[in-house]
Design an enzyme around this catalytic site. Structure first.
Site, PDB file in Angstrom:
ATOM      1  N   ALA A 231       0.805  -1.224   0.000  1.00 57.59           N
ATOM      2  CA  ALA A 231       0.000   0.000   0.000  1.00 57.59           C
ATOM      3  C   ALA A 231       0.843   1.281   0.000  1.00 57.59           C
ATOM      4  O   ALA A 231       0.316   2.352   0.248  1.00 57.59           O
ATOM      5  CB  ALA A 231      -0.990   0.010   1.185  1.00 57.59           C
TER       6      ALA A 231
ATOM      7  N   GLU B 226       4.079   2.626  -5.365  1.00 60.12           N
ATOM      8  CA  GLU B 226       3.212   2.042  -6.393  1.00 60.12           C
ATOM      9  C   GLU B 226       2.859   3.036  -7.479  1.00 60.12           C
ATOM     10  O   GLU B 226       2.652   2.682  -8.637  1.00 60.12           O
ATOM     11  CB  GLU B 226       1.895   1.586  -5.762  1.00 60.12           C
ATOM     12  CG  GLU B 226       2.030   0.468  -4.776  1.00 60.12           C
ATOM     13  CD  GLU B 226       0.748   0.325  -3.990  1.00 60.12           C
ATOM     14  OE1 GLU B 226      -0.080  -0.494  -4.373  1.00 60.12           O
ATOM     15  OE2 GLU B 226       0.560   1.061  -2.997  1.00 60.12           O
TER      16      GLU B 226
END
Lengths: 154, 779, 297
Positions: free
Chosen positions: B524, B736
């Protein structure tokens, strides 16, 4: 079982092997040399690269019996005395992330620089085109090598 | 801005020496001695079938085989967010490659030979291989009991269907929004499945010793989550389960949660005293670990002629695979955030998690946002075109600002989206594209904006222990994983800044759940923020202990003390300089020869106490499910060979708001690496299955990742810093995000160059050439 | 892991020993030189030999000899050696182009040209060059020797004219004076990849031509219809277009994981057009990097 002898990182070694044993596994499991990594076992990824008589090859596609009387160099051999300029450059430019492909790439480039101390970017790319890296996007690897050729800047 | 010594500096990675000398230890580098057994999996050859019979008699005769286990030996169910998986298939298989059992042998070769001799008899059942078919009312059901599966409270399965979860977000009045629009555009976009392709395949070794204690060495992003799931599935106490995670050879989400690691853990409980190793082959890495979910996205968007988006209807149907214990949360995350980084008054999002007879979908760098943004950012570009507004300007007009309301009602955090958009556009000279000298080539410009929030339970937490050594070096004990991003270095920089200790004097060892304190998972893009806060708190705790000791011995008020150059100093007495190494373990000797103090050990933790998933399931309004968003934008100049379709990336700029780049070189490293991984999903990769659900390219020959010769000619990484108020030194995650803009940016550049709009991934040279050819033929 | 399949290994010093083992074992013995295909095939269960005959100690098979305008490439000669060889660079440009596109540095250091043609896969990059140069494949059996023209070598995918008891000792190619060649390969990647399509073109003098392709038919082939059309004519735009029009009569591509039949059909036109234009440039002394012709980096 057959006993084979060969030079491993400039030291003579003997080891008992079966014909179907792969060089990568013999190095890792029978000789304690862990820097060559297994990534695909098909020659696609280059993580298992070692130098065989100075040439970068895939140790996952070579039988251990084939290297009798030859010279094998791994990253352990390169790192023993002190880090090479290439390794120092890899540290400076963050030319690795997870580190799994690094041993193979460092060996492939070691061969390149041995043959050609001032490679072009194109030649650098060609020399490691068979060494896959999923983390870095390769650019930091090029930067490190270019810094050694006198052509690069940070 | 405050002048820091280590924060914001390009500190050398503290794992560098390990990794470039060959010393770095990965799981398979550990020797386990003579009592090591090797497991190989018996895998389903059917996408959907009942298991009628498993004949292991021939396999048992192979020399070196020790035992063979199947589903009848273990009935354990497991899963992160929903318990829908089994260790071994129970009577029914749901995808090709699913584990039916395992052969355990004294050599890996014997185990492999024996697996080939196991005969499994199947009774084939109808299979559904894509989500749109699986949604039909007459589709065969993969999990008839889905509504009874234990799960987190924010999942909403639909009984009697293949829908495992349906996230609905509703804001404003969609009808009114469309009524106000001058232009409405509706279309469908599709994205296939992708594989992570970490260079190190999954591996785990488990040992259940004679005292009843389970130790698992695994290549994992999630040591504590694994410990928890092992304890839960096996009925063991957490104190009796120990997970040790050495260096990880790439994760990208694929080594989050628990997949194959549970198999050796479970096998070990029946093989007391032995260590049991399961190492995946490259093929298994493709067929039986998490894959990135496929999606079909239907978008309807309306905007006024002055460029305001008035309404967005976004329906996403996800191919989540046979088990969705992790993948359903990807669907959930996107269901909250599918408005993209825009402030839109009227929004309706449906994000639907659909079971299919394909391998389990799960976390992959980007957690669904790449897939969602391919459609949305393609659509944004097309809307701008129809409105005759420059697409960058259109994004500027609608870009979400700090304090704006998200689609689910929470407020947007401080962030520099406008700045990112401007800088990315300027970096490639937006609007002034170069002209190719080669008449067969044409250059297009592409743009995309992005956002992403960490998807995590509201109580996901981090903690840190910090121990001073005699020489005032530090061992920092934390349980995030350095999967390559440079986490250990960044944590050392944070602790070093507060304690005035150079990061090179701080050792951060990889986690061991017995020794290192709790961390939820390294996923995350949240550990710089979350674990960074815990480390900061641990360092502050240590500093407080130091100051309080100095106060006790030397009577300076605590508030005039400070740390500099590894020593305690005093604002009111410049002569007072006490090096840390004089006392951080041994204490300080006082006049009477007694000692005060003792070893300084800091402790810190962090949990986002404002986060909540308690909302209205019909609208998603009312909770605070996302802690914050990281935003950014990217732009490129793309040269296309009109005949072959080959694309050359001339210049790519990616701007991201890191809050505070604790180590700017490492942020740039995420940009070059993440960008190429993103570009690969557009230009080259996709997982292709045949009509029986078998993967056709389970190797790096035909599911190939980019090589050194496939990188953009120039990458311009741009770091924007609008501090995150609750982040360590203002930092937020960026790992990410760097792959998120790749797909729409390319699709948009292709349309700019050739006038063709490609709405499905990947966008290979072949697809570009043939689409362009077809388009030309029409004219 | 090591190979699950077990076999014996023998590394003879003399060709006769290898041949007598081959006669004894037939197709239960495989020849090992570079091993880059062989080891993968054994690992994946495609081949299950009883014996591997490692020929790397047989000196005559390691020759790379240039004489009488003919280059003899022994079975142990690797792609890396060919790429670095000046005779190849100067006289066999088409072969040189092809060798550079095969695998990667680490593969080319071991993989041999002979091993490549023995694998006989449809996408064989070295085949168009050998077909254009009309290479001879030198085979030996116990007490027998024969030379097979390369056009008779490929029988069907993965099947060659080699007999069970024979060993390939090498490949010979004869220099063709006043010729210019080029090999154009299309892959998905700029880096290492298997061919989606490959075309070799050789222009002899200014009015004779040879064309051959790979990955476009079950076996690599010469394109005789196109040659017949072109021979006797000077290269010009009109001729190029006429040649391209004949492509459908020459190739029979399939759809596979690497691309569709439609793209292979279409891209062959582009490859041939660009290839012929490039050959014109090469014949006038210009440096042309074939990889860049199709838009690769």
């Amino acid at each position: 079982m057959k006993e084979i002898s060969f030079m491993l990182n400039d030291e003579p070694r003997n080891v008992q092997v079966e014909p179907n044993e792969i060089l990568l596994d013999v190095l890792r499991n029978k000789l304690g040399i862990k820097s060559p990594k297994c990534g695909c076992e098909r020659g696609d990824c280059g993580a298992c690269t070692v130098l065989l008589d100075g040439k970068a090859v895939r140790s996952c596609l070579i039988l251990a019996v084939e290297v009798e009387n030859h010279n094998i160099t791994t990253l352990e051999g390169i790192s023993r005395a002190k880090l090479s300029a290439l390794q120092e450059a890899f540290m400076e430019f963050n030319s690795f992330q997870c580190g799994y492909c690094a041993p193979g790439i460092i060996l492939a480039v070691t061969e390149l620089l041995e043959k050609n101390p001032h490679p072009s970017l194109e030649e650098i790319k060609e020399s490691i085109a068979g060494n896959l890296c999923r983390c870095t996007g390769y650019t930091p690897i090029f930067d490190a090598i270019m810094s050694l050729t006198g052509k690069g800047t940070k | 801005m405050k002048d820091y010594k280590y924060i914001g500096k390009n500190v050398t990675r503290i794992d560098a020496l390990d990794k470039i000398s060959g010393a770095a230890t990965f799981v398979d580098d550990i020797d386990f001695g003579a009592n090591l057994l090797y497991a190989e999996l018996i895998e389903s050859t059917e996408a959907s079938a009942l298991i009628k019979k498993i004949d292991i008699s021939a396999a048992m005769k192979v020399k070196g085989v020790y035992k063979i286990f199947t589903g009848k030996d273990f009935h354990n169910r497991f899963g992160l967010y929903m318990k829908d998986r089994y260790v071994f298939a129970q009577e029914r298989v749901r995808f090709v490659g699913e584990q039916i059992g395992a052969v355990v042998a004294f050599t890996p070769e014997a185990a492999k030979s024996a697996v080939a001799l196991v005969k499994v008899e199947y009774e084939p059942l109808p299979a559904v291989l894509n989500q749109m078919d699986a949604l039909q009312s007459d589709a065969p059901l993969l999990h008839p009991e889905v509504e009874n599966y234990p799960r987190v409270p924010w999942f909403y399965p639909k009984a009697g269907t293949n829908i495992a979860h349906w996230r609905k977000t509703r804001k404003g009045d969609l009808g009114k929004g469309f009524a106000k629009a001058d232009v409405i555009l509706e279309d469908t976009y599709s994205v296939p499945r992708y594989a992570h392709c970490a260079l190190e395949t999954h591996i785990a070794v488990a040992k259940f010793d004679h005292s009843g204690r389970l130790t698992v060495w695994s290549s994992s992003q999630s040591p504590h989550t694994q410990r928890h799931l092992f304890a839960e599935a096996l009925g063991l106490s957490h104190k009796d389960v120990r997970v040790i995670t050495p260096y990880v050879g790439g994760g990208f989400g694929g080594k989050a949660g628990v997949t194959m690691e549970i198999i050796p853990a479970v096998l070990a409980t029946q093989l007391k005293g032995y260590a049991v190793k399961l190492r995946y082959s490259r093929e298994q890495e493709f067929t039986n670990t998490y894959q990135r979910l496929g999606v079909v996205a239907k978008i309807k968007m309306g905007a006024t002629k002055d460029g305001r988006i008035t309404a967005l209807e976004h329906k996403l149907y996800w191919d989540a695979g046979a088990y969705v214990e992790y993948g359903a949360n990807v669907v959930n995350a996107v269901g909250l955030s599918a408005s993209g980084p825009y402030c839109i008054d009227n929004v309706s999002i449906d994000s639907v998690c659909v079971y299919t007879n394909l391998p389990p979908g799960g976390p992959y760098r980007g957690f669904g946002y790449s897939e969602m943004l391919f459609g949305l950012e393609s659509h944004i570009s097309r809307m701008a075109q129809q409105l005759n507004i420059d697409e960058v300007e259109f994004r500027r007009i609608n870009a979400i600002k700090p304090g704006d309301e998200t689609a689910y009602g929470a407020k947007m955090n401080p962030s520099g989206l406008q700045d990112c958009i401007d800088k990315a556009a300027a970096a490639i000279n937006w609007g002034k594209k170069p002209v190719s000298e080669d008449p067969t080539k044409v250059i297009g410009q592409g743009f995309a904006a992005f956002w992403k929030a960490p998807a995590m339970p509201p109580n996901a937490s981090s903690s840190a222990f910090l121990k001073f050594n005699e020489d005032a070096t530090i061992n920092l004990l934390i349980s995030g994983m350095d999967i390559g991003q440079g986490y250990q270095t960044v944590m050392a920089q944070i602790a070093g800044e507060i304690l005035s200790v150079p990061p090179a004097k701080i050792r951060v060892e990889t986690p061991d759940t017995d020794r290192n304190p709790y961390e939820w998972q390294t996923v995350a893009s949240h550990i710089t923020w979350s674990c960074g806060n815990a480390v900061k708190n641990a360092a502050l705790d240590a500093r407080e202990q130091i100051f309080s000791l100095i106060h006790r011995v030397y009577h300076y008020p605590v508030d005039v003390l400070y740390l500099e150059d590894e020593a305690v100093k005093c604002k009111t007495d410049s002569a007072f300089i006490l090096p840390l190494q004089n006392f951080v373990v041994d204490g300080i000797m006082t006049e009477d020869g007694t000692f005060k103090g003792g070893p300084v050990n800091g402790c810190g933790m962090f949990m986002p106490e404002f986060s909540s998933t308690k909302d209205n399931p019909e609208t998603s309004q009312g909770g605070h499910p996302n802690v914050h968003y990281t935003v950014g934008a990217a732009a490129l100049n793309l040269e296309i060979d009109k005949e072959t379709g080959k694309m050359k990336l001339l210049k790519v700029a990616l701007a991201i708001d890191a809050g505070k780049a604790i180590n700017p070189d490492l942020v740039r490293g995420q940009i070059t690496g993440g960008l190429l991984q993103g570009l690969a999903t557009v230009l080259y990769e996709d997982m292709r299955f045949n009509e029986k659900g078998k993967l056709l390219n389970p190797n790096l020959t035909d599911y190939k990742i980019p090589t050194a010769k496939d990188v953009p000619e120039e990458i311009i990484p741009i770091i924007v810093e609008v501090p995150q108020p609750d982040g360590p030194f203002g930092a937020r995650g960026i790992g990410e995000h760097t792959m998120l803009p790749a797909a729409p940016m390319i699709a948009n550049a292709i349309e700019d160059a050739l006038g063709i709009r490609i709405k499905s991934l990947p966008i290979t040279a072949e697809k570009v050439a043939l689409t362009f050819l077809q388009e030309k033929a029409k004219q | 892991m090591s190979l699950a399949h077990e076999f014996a290994y023998y590394k003879p010093l003399r060709l006769e020993e290898a041949l007598s083992l081959k006669q004894q074992y037939g197709n239960k013995a495989n020849i090992l030189a570079g091993g880059t295909d062989l080891i993968v095939n054994i690992r994946e269960g495609v081949l299950k030999p009883d014996l591997l005959i490692d020929i790397k100690r047989i000196k005559e098979l390691s020759q790379l000899n240039w004489g009488n305008d003919t280059l003899f490439i022994g079975s142990n000669v690797t792609f890396a050696e060919l790429i670095e060889n000046e005779v190849v660079q100067k006289n066999f440009v088409l072969l040189h182009d092809a060798c550079k596109t095969i695998g990667s540095t680490g593969i080319r250091a071991r993989a041999t040209l002979t091993g490549n043609i023995c694998s006989a896969v449809p996408s064989l990059d070295s085949a168009p060059a050998l077909l254009c140069y009309e290479a001879m494949i030198h085979c030996a059996g116990t007490g027998s020797k024969r030379e097979i023209p390369v056009r008779e070598w490929f029988l069907s995918p993965r099947k060659t004219a080699l007999q069970e008891d024979e060993i390939v000792t090498g490949i010979s190619i004869k220099r063709i004076p006043d010729s210019y060649g080029i090999y154009i390969k299309l892959g998905r990647y700029s880096g290492e990849d298997l061919a989606q399509a490959g075309w070799g073109i050789l222009m002899i003098g200014d009015k004779q031509y040879r064309f051959a392709h790979c990955a476009l038919s079950p076996i690599p082939k010469r394109a005789y219809h196109i040659e017949d059309l072109c021979n006797g004519n000077s290269l010009n735009a009109d001729l190029i277009e006429k040649a391209i029009a004949l492509i459908p009569s020459e190739i029979n591509p399939i759809t596979d994981i690497r691309c569709t039949q439609k793209y292979r059909m279409y891209i062959s036109e582009i490859m041939l057009r660009r290839g012929l234009m490039a050959i014109q440039k090469r014949s006038s002394g210009k440096y042309i990097e074939p990889r860049k012709l199709m838009g690769d980096v």
